[in-house]
Scaffold this motif. Structure first.
Motif, short mmCIF file in Angstrom:
data_model
loop_
_atom_site.label_atom_id
_atom_site.label_comp_id
_atom_site.label_asym_id
_atom_site.label_seq_id
_atom_site.Cartn_x
_atom_site.Cartn_y
_atom_site.Cartn_z
N GLU A 112 1.02 -13.33 1.64
CA GLU A 112 1.92 -12.53 2.48
C GLU A 112 1.27 -11.22 2.89
O GLU A 112 1.39 -10.79 4.05
CB GLU A 112 3.22 -12.26 1.71
CG GLU A 112 4.12 -13.48 1.55
CD GLU A 112 5.36 -13.16 0.74
OE1 GLU A 112 5.48 -12.01 0.26
OE2 GLU A 112 6.21 -14.06 0.59
N PHE A 113 0.58 -10.58 1.96
CA PHE A 113 -0.07 -9.32 2.28
C PHE A 113 -1.24 -9.54 3.24
O PHE A 113 -1.48 -8.74 4.15
CB PHE A 113 -0.57 -8.64 1.00
CG PHE A 113 -0.97 -7.21 1.21
CD1 PHE A 113 -0.01 -6.22 1.32
CD2 PHE A 113 -2.31 -6.85 1.31
CE1 PHE A 113 -0.38 -4.89 1.52
CE2 PHE A 113 -2.68 -5.54 1.52
CZ PHE A 113 -1.71 -4.55 1.61
N ALA A 114 -1.97 -10.64 3.05
CA ALA A 114 -3.07 -10.97 3.95
C ALA A 114 -2.54 -11.19 5.37
O ALA A 114 -3.15 -10.73 6.35
CB ALA A 114 -3.82 -12.21 3.46
N ALA A 115 -1.41 -11.89 5.48
CA ALA A 115 -0.82 -12.12 6.80
C ALA A 115 -0.41 -10.80 7.45
O ALA A 115 -0.57 -10.62 8.67
CB ALA A 115 0.39 -13.05 6.66
N GLU A 116 0.11 -9.88 6.65
CA GLU A 116 0.48 -8.57 7.18
C GLU A 116 -0.74 -7.82 7.70
O GLU A 116 -0.69 -7.20 8.77
CB GLU A 116 1.18 -7.75 6.09
CG GLU A 116 1.55 -6.34 6.54
CD GLU A 116 2.11 -5.49 5.40
OE1 GLU A 116 1.96 -4.25 5.47
OE2 GLU A 116 2.69 -6.06 4.45
N MET A 117 -1.84 -7.87 6.95
CA MET A 117 -3.06 -7.18 7.38
C MET A 117 -3.62 -7.80 8.66
O MET A 117 -4.10 -7.09 9.54
CB MET A 117 -4.10 -7.20 6.26
CG MET A 117 -3.74 -6.31 5.08
SD MET A 117 -5.10 -6.10 3.90
CE MET A 117 -6.29 -5.17 4.88
N ILE A 118 -3.57 -9.13 8.75
CA ILE A 118 -4.05 -9.80 9.97
C ILE A 118 -3.21 -9.37 11.16
O ILE A 118 -3.73 -9.10 12.25
CB ILE A 118 -4.00 -11.33 9.78
CG1 ILE A 118 -5.03 -11.77 8.75
CG2 ILE A 118 -4.24 -12.04 11.12
CD1 ILE A 118 -4.93 -13.23 8.36
N ASP A 119 -1.89 -9.26 10.95
CA ASP A 119 -0.99 -8.85 12.02
C ASP A 119 -1.26 -7.42 12.46
O ASP A 119 -1.17 -7.09 13.65
CB ASP A 119 0.46 -9.00 11.55
CG ASP A 119 1.46 -8.71 12.66
OD1 ASP A 119 1.40 -9.41 13.69
OD2 ASP A 119 2.29 -7.80 12.49
N GLU A 127 -15.37 -9.45 3.46
CA GLU A 127 -15.22 -8.55 2.31
C GLU A 127 -13.77 -8.48 1.84
O GLU A 127 -13.50 -8.39 0.64
CB GLU A 127 -15.70 -7.14 2.67
CG GLU A 127 -17.17 -7.06 3.04
CD GLU A 127 -17.40 -7.18 4.54
OE1 GLU A 127 -18.42 -6.66 5.01
OE2 GLU A 127 -16.54 -7.78 5.23
N VAL A 128 -12.83 -8.50 2.80
CA VAL A 128 -11.41 -8.44 2.44
C VAL A 128 -10.97 -9.77 1.84
O VAL A 128 -10.20 -9.81 0.88
CB VAL A 128 -10.55 -8.07 3.65
CG1 VAL A 128 -9.08 -8.01 3.27
CG2 VAL A 128 -10.98 -6.73 4.23
N ASN A 129 -11.45 -10.87 2.41
CA ASN A 129 -11.16 -12.18 1.82
C ASN A 129 -11.64 -12.23 0.38
O ASN A 129 -10.94 -12.74 -0.51
CB ASN A 129 -11.82 -13.29 2.64
CG ASN A 129 -10.98 -13.73 3.82
OD1 ASN A 129 -9.77 -13.88 3.71
ND2 ASN A 129 -11.62 -13.94 4.96
N ASN A 130 -12.85 -11.71 0.14
CA ASN A 130 -13.38 -11.65 -1.22
C ASN A 130 -12.48 -10.82 -2.13
O ASN A 130 -12.24 -11.17 -3.30
CB ASN A 130 -14.79 -11.06 -1.23
CG ASN A 130 -15.82 -11.97 -0.59
OD1 ASN A 130 -15.59 -13.17 -0.44
ND2 ASN A 130 -16.95 -11.41 -0.22
#
Length: 224
Positions: A112-119, A127-130
């Motif tokens: 959910e937080f990753a989706a927010e950052m992508i948005d 680096e962020v995926n890691n």
């Protein structure tokens, strides 16, 4: 870490950075440190981000917000695990993101937080995926009672908290299983550290391989 401008702060910062990044490839035959592995420029950038993450953690404590766990496993991967300045340029914003990331626990929360950052900022850099993978890995380590992971191109060394694993008999059976050893040698060292010798030529292999091993240990630790 209260400040970075007092006498001895340089040593404290170096020690903290070593805890986060690791001192070198202890799984490999050579002891090449991260400066040699990633280059001086990237290492300096990693050090800068380590300072930012430390400040975020200190700010959380100052605000009375404790992390979701009483202890934090150390994970040394020898690869960039951060929010690049080119992705989120504002320092204060990056600081806030690190604080929020520090409270993530489950895969659902991370996604959910990753989706927010992508948005907000666009596709995630590697680096962020890691970084998100390491957050999940830390959560798994807590469940398995793993205090430290030292990962390199030739495998991983696992240190259990207090040199103790909750299901010792299941662990021995797992280590002796042909399935466990079909991709590489596995052993328990005299110092009670668990060693999985594997061929992981790049960081992606290391992350995926290490996560699978830790997931297997979680299953053993939580088995009734």
């Amino acid at each position: 870490m209260q400040s970075l401008d007092t006498l001895g702060a340089g040593f404290s910062l170096a020690s903290h950075d070593m805890d986060i990044r690791g001192a070198g490839n202890i799984v490999g035959e050579e002891q090449s440190g991260h400066i040699r592995e990633v280059g001086v420029e990237l290492y300096q950038h990693l050090l800068q981000e380590a300072i930012i993450m430390a400040r975020a953690e200190q700010a959380d404590k100052a605000d009375g917000h404790e992390l979701t766990s009483e202890w934090t496993p150390q994970i040394n991967l020898g690869t960039a695990v951060l929010i690049p300045e080119i992705y989120v340029g504002d320092l204060g914003l990056r600081l806030g993101l690190y604080r929020r990331i520090g409270h993530l626990e489950t895969r659902e929360q991370i996604d959910e937080f990753a989706a927010e950052m992508i948005d907000r900022f666009g596709p995630l850099p590697s680096e962020v995926n890691n970084l998100f993978e390491v957050i999940e890995l830390k959560s798994l380590c807590r469940r398995a009672g793993i205090e430290k992971l030292d990962v390199g191109p030739k495998g991983v060394v696992i240190t259990f908290r207090g040199n103790h694993f909750s299901n010792h008999h299941a662990l021995i059976a797992y280590l002796q299983s042909p399935d466990t050893n079909k991709t590489g040698h596995t052993k328990i060292r005299p110092d009670q550290k668990l060693v999985f010798m594997r061929e992981w030529p790049n960081p992606d292999h290391r992350l995926k391989g290490t996560k699978q091993i830790v997931k297997n240990l979680v299953v053993l630790a939580e088995r009734k």
